[in-house]
Motif scaffolding. Sequence first.
Motif, PDB file in Angstrom:
ATOM      1  N   SER A  33       0.823  -1.195   0.000  1.00  0.00           N
ATOM      2  CA  SER A  33       0.000   0.000   0.000  1.00  0.00           C
ATOM      3  C   SER A  33       0.865   1.257   0.000  1.00  0.00           C
ATOM      4  O   SER A  33       0.581   2.216  -0.730  1.00  0.00           O
ATOM      5  CB  SER A  33      -0.918   0.003   1.217  1.00  0.00           C
ATOM      6  OG  SER A  33      -1.565   1.238   1.353  1.00  0.00           O
ATOM      7  N   GLN A  54      -6.683  -0.959   4.726  1.00  0.00           N
ATOM      8  CA  GLN A  54      -7.781  -1.424   5.572  1.00  0.00           C
ATOM      9  C   GLN A  54      -7.673  -2.916   5.840  1.00  0.00           C
ATOM     10  O   GLN A  54      -7.949  -3.379   6.956  1.00  0.00           O
ATOM     11  CB  GLN A  54      -9.120  -1.109   4.923  1.00  0.00           C
ATOM     12  CG  GLN A  54      -9.529   0.325   5.049  1.00  0.00           C
ATOM     13  CD  GLN A  54     -10.869   0.595   4.398  1.00  0.00           C
ATOM     14  OE1 GLN A  54     -11.349  -0.203   3.588  1.00  0.00           O
ATOM     15  NE2 GLN A  54     -11.471   1.723   4.735  1.00  0.00           N
ATOM     16  N   GLY A  55      -7.262  -3.676   4.820  1.00  0.00           N
ATOM     17  CA  GLY A  55      -7.066  -5.108   5.013  1.00  0.00           C
ATOM     18  C   GLY A  55      -5.961  -5.401   6.004  1.00  0.00           C
ATOM     19  O   GLY A  55      -6.074  -6.308   6.832  1.00  0.00           O
ATOM     20  N   ARG A  71      -8.179   3.892  -4.544  1.00  0.00           N
ATOM     21  CA  ARG A  71      -9.048   2.888  -3.928  1.00  0.00           C
ATOM     22  C   ARG A  71      -8.271   1.633  -3.542  1.00  0.00           C
ATOM     23  O   ARG A  71      -8.490   1.060  -2.475  1.00  0.00           O
ATOM     24  CB  ARG A  71     -10.171   2.531  -4.882  1.00  0.00           C
ATOM     25  CG  ARG A  71     -11.178   1.592  -4.286  1.00  0.00           C
ATOM     26  CD  ARG A  71     -12.285   1.283  -5.239  1.00  0.00           C
ATOM     27  NE  ARG A  71     -13.113   2.468  -5.428  1.00  0.00           N
ATOM     28  CZ  ARG A  71     -14.181   2.498  -6.193  1.00  0.00           C
ATOM     29  NH1 ARG A  71     -14.541   1.440  -6.869  1.00  0.00           N
ATOM     30  NH2 ARG A  71     -14.885   3.598  -6.293  1.00  0.00           N
ATOM     31  N   ALA A  72      -7.339   1.207  -4.398  1.00  0.00           N
ATOM     32  CA  ALA A  72      -6.583  -0.019  -4.127  1.00  0.00           C
ATOM     33  C   ALA A  72      -5.673   0.140  -2.911  1.00  0.00           C
ATOM     34  O   ALA A  72      -5.592  -0.757  -2.066  1.00  0.00           O
ATOM     35  CB  ALA A  72      -5.758  -0.405  -5.354  1.00  0.00           C
ATOM     36  N   SER A  73      -4.980   1.272  -2.813  1.00  0.00           N
ATOM     37  CA  SER A  73      -4.081   1.464  -1.674  1.00  0.00           C
ATOM     38  C   SER A  73      -4.863   1.570  -0.371  1.00  0.00           C
ATOM     39  O   SER A  73      -4.434   1.058   0.666  1.00  0.00           O
ATOM     40  CB  SER A  73      -3.201   2.691  -1.888  1.00  0.00           C
ATOM     41  OG  SER A  73      -3.972   3.858  -1.927  1.00  0.00           O
ATOM     42  N   ARG A  74      -6.029   2.229  -0.416  1.00  0.00           N
ATOM     43  CA  ARG A  74      -6.849   2.311   0.802  1.00  0.00           C
ATOM     44  C   ARG A  74      -7.392   0.951   1.203  1.00  0.00           C
ATOM     45  O   ARG A  74      -7.432   0.608   2.392  1.00  0.00           O
ATOM     46  CB  ARG A  74      -7.999   3.298   0.592  1.00  0.00           C
ATOM     47  CG  ARG A  74      -7.557   4.742   0.595  1.00  0.00           C
ATOM     48  CD  ARG A  74      -8.741   5.688   0.654  1.00  0.00           C
ATOM     49  NE  ARG A  74      -9.653   5.507  -0.456  1.00  0.00           N
ATOM     50  CZ  ARG A  74      -9.621   6.180  -1.592  1.00  0.00           C
ATOM     51  NH1 ARG A  74      -8.700   7.096  -1.773  1.00  0.00           N
ATOM     52  NH2 ARG A  74     -10.507   5.951  -2.548  1.00  0.00           N
ATOM     53  N   ALA A  75      -7.758   0.139   0.213  1.00  0.00           N
ATOM     54  CA  ALA A  75      -8.264  -1.205   0.516  1.00  0.00           C
ATOM     55  C   ALA A  75      -7.165  -2.071   1.117  1.00  0.00           C
ATOM     56  O   ALA A  75      -7.418  -2.843   2.052  1.00  0.00           O
ATOM     57  CB  ALA A  75      -8.821  -1.855  -0.741  1.00  0.00           C
TER      58      ALA A  75
END
Length: 65
Positions: free
Chosen positions: A27, A45-46, A38-42
């Motif tokens: 990330s 969060q994961g 969106r991908a880095s935030r996901a």
Amino acid sequence: MIFGVIRRFVIMAIAVPLAAAGARKLSDRLEARRGSNRASRALRQGADLLQGFRPQKKRRFSFGR
């Protein structure tokens, strides 16, 4: 039966924290290249979900802060 317990312990003690650290590092690299998306935030969060949210310790006396 004892091997199942050992396997579960190894997964929880080693594999999950490594996966969380890897997702966090990926990330950070994505954000450094392309900015927040969106991908880095996901991924972040994961990683937070895998690492778990630890409650903050209650301090008896808070003189320093």
